[in-house]
Motif scaffolding. Structure first.
Motif, PDB file in Angstrom:
ATOM      1  N   LEU A  40     -10.283  34.399   5.733  1.00  6.37           N
ATOM      2  CA  LEU A  40     -10.787  35.764   5.589  1.00  6.37           C
ATOM      3  C   LEU A  40      -9.982  36.874   6.083  1.00  6.37           C
ATOM      4  O   LEU A  40     -10.170  38.214   6.086  1.00  6.37           O
ATOM      5  CB  LEU A  40     -12.057  35.752   6.138  1.00  6.37           C
ATOM      6  CG  LEU A  40     -13.196  34.881   5.432  1.00  6.37           C
ATOM      7  CD1 LEU A  40     -14.493  34.969   6.163  1.00  6.37           C
ATOM      8  CD2 LEU A  40     -13.401  35.489   3.914  1.00  6.37           C
ATOM      9  N   VAL A  46      -9.764  39.783   1.291  1.00  3.59           N
ATOM     10  CA  VAL A  46     -10.676  40.938   1.955  1.00  3.59           C
ATOM     11  C   VAL A  46      -9.773  41.963   2.085  1.00  3.59           C
ATOM     12  O   VAL A  46      -8.951  41.940   3.168  1.00  3.59           O
ATOM     13  CB  VAL A  46     -11.676  40.554   3.109  1.00  3.59           C
ATOM     14  CG1 VAL A  46     -12.344  41.827   3.623  1.00  3.59           C
ATOM     15  CG2 VAL A  46     -12.454  39.382   2.896  1.00  3.59           C
ATOM     16  N   TRP A  53     -12.830  45.383   9.269  1.00  4.84           N
ATOM     17  CA  TRP A  53     -13.113  44.308   9.075  1.00  4.84           C
ATOM     18  C   TRP A  53     -12.808  43.159  10.203  1.00  4.84           C
ATOM     19  O   TRP A  53     -13.808  42.453  10.322  1.00  4.84           O
ATOM     20  CB  TRP A  53     -11.985  43.787   8.059  1.00  4.84           C
ATOM     21  CG  TRP A  53     -12.266  42.251   7.370  1.00  4.84           C
ATOM     22  CD1 TRP A  53     -11.211  41.280   7.485  1.00  4.84           C
ATOM     23  CD2 TRP A  53     -13.531  41.430   6.963  1.00  4.84           C
ATOM     24  NE1 TRP A  53     -11.843  40.274   6.956  1.00  4.84           N
ATOM     25  CE2 TRP A  53     -13.253  40.243   6.682  1.00  4.84           C
ATOM     26  CE3 TRP A  53     -14.633  42.292   6.848  1.00  4.84           C
ATOM     27  CZ2 TRP A  53     -14.181  39.243   6.383  1.00  4.84           C
ATOM     28  CZ3 TRP A  53     -15.776  41.293   6.246  1.00  4.84           C
ATOM     29  CH2 TRP A  53     -15.219  39.752   5.932  1.00  4.84           C
ATOM     30  N   LEU A  57     -15.498  40.592  11.219  1.00  4.70           N
ATOM     31  CA  LEU A  57     -15.431  39.093  11.149  1.00  4.70           C
ATOM     32  C   LEU A  57     -15.631  38.414  12.346  1.00  4.70           C
ATOM     33  O   LEU A  57     -16.421  37.384  12.364  1.00  4.70           O
ATOM     34  CB  LEU A  57     -14.161  38.864  10.581  1.00  4.70           C
ATOM     35  CG  LEU A  57     -13.475  37.471  10.366  1.00  4.70           C
ATOM     36  CD1 LEU A  57     -14.261  36.810   9.128  1.00  4.70           C
ATOM     37  CD2 LEU A  57     -12.015  37.539   9.895  1.00  4.70           C
TER      38      LEU A  57
END
Length: 329
Positions: A40, A46, A53, A57
């Motif tokens: 990720l 992403v 982010w 995350l």
């Protein structure tokens, strides 16, 4: 640790690298968290700005999801000395089958995320003196979120001269192998009332920006259905594995299954030709979770396994490799 697909006894100067997405090393929260973190963090997966982010995350998604996802992996983990995550086991076995098909090459399996890493594999081949590497991502349909990410690794990693197969969604040998697997499954269990093609989903935004993935999924499904002799009303295409809140490709597999049962389909055959080998998304999501939902609605979902390490799969990929190497020469 299982032996690699080819040994050090004889190293040809050309390698074939089968690349799959990746998988945790163990069905534990810690291993899943490590894997998901790498996966990720990829901007291809992403694209949100990092300052937004990364905190989300590491302080939200990973702590909340790692344990739940580990439980899912545990439900499909394969036992035995050559066991492990189905994606890793079948990819490794497929590499061995291809090594037998292509003895003049060094056939290796690698992962975009996790182990054995593609980055380390390319560096090791360079150190061994391998001159060329044909990279075959096990993604029949091209996407910027998967195939292009493999290309990113090739671009930034010192290694042999590399050539990549960026898709094989319409390859006749592969189409025939998938169609034959569906036909064989129906011959053993009887034909269902409907055949559903379930592909991994993608944010609609990426398709709107020009990602060819949905067009290639549609082309694959049409070609396989034609090979099976199915009419337009005998099959449906849908997308699974939605993640996040934005709009994804439609129709959703779960919604399509419920609609089919509501229309009177009682036995629904499901095949997932976007996946080269079985993995969490096919075994836990489709063959277990969605099958249970269909059963509760009064129907029966009969899952058709991926091609995995079957001889037909190895033969189809070997033909693609020979063709690509011939063009490269």
């Amino acid at each position: 640790m299982p032996a690699p697909a080819s040994t050090d006894a004889a190293r040809p100067d050309t390698a074939l690298i089968l690349v799959n997405l990746g998988t945790p090393q163990a069905p534990t929260a810690q291993a899943v968290r490590r894997y998901l973190s790498e996966f990720l963090h990829d901007r291809r997966v992403v694209s949100l700005t990092r300052w937004l982010w990364c905190p989300l995350l590491h302080f939200g998604i990973l702590p909340l999801r790692s344990g739940r996802v580990a439980h899912k992996y545990a439900s499909v983990w394969m036992p035995g000395e050559d066991g492990g995550s189905p994606l890793a086991v079948y990819t490794r076995r497929l590499a061995r089958e291809l090594q037998a098909e292509l003895p003049q090459l060094q056939v290796i399996d690698a992962m975009r995320y996790g182990q054995p890493s593609l980055h380390a594999t390319l560096r090791r081949l360079r150190d061994q003196g391998v001159a060329r590497a044909l990279v075959l991502p096990l993604y029949p349909q091209y996407s910027t979120t998967t195939t292009a990410s493999v290309c990113d690794v090739l671009a930034r990693t010192p290694g042999p001269a590399a050539r990549m197969v960026d898709h094989y969604h319409d390859d006749p040998g592969w189409i025939a192998a998938v169609a034959d697997s569906v036909a064989a499954h129906r011959a053993r269990h009887g034909a269902g009332d409907h055949l559903l093609f379930s592909f991994h989903g993608l944010p609609q935004r990426l398709a709107d920006e020009g990602d060819p993935y949905p067009r290639q999924c549609e082309a694959s499904a049409r070609a396989i259905a034609a090979k099976l002799g199915l009419g337009a009303g005998d099959w449906t295409l849908a997308y699974q594995s939605r993640f996040g809140r934005e709009r994804w490709l439609e129709p959703a597999t779960a919604d399509s299954l419920q609609a089919l049962v509501a229309r009177g389909a009682r036995r629904i055959d499901v095949v997932a030709p976007g996946f080269a080998v079985d993995c969490l998304e096919t075994l836990e999501e489709v063959a277990m979770m969605l099958a249970e939902d269909v059963s509760k609605a009064g129907g029966e979902l009969r899952y058709v396994p991926c091609l995995n390490d079957t001889p037909a799969h190895a033969a189809a990929l070997a033909a693609i490799a020979r063709r690509e190497l011939g063009a490269w020469a």
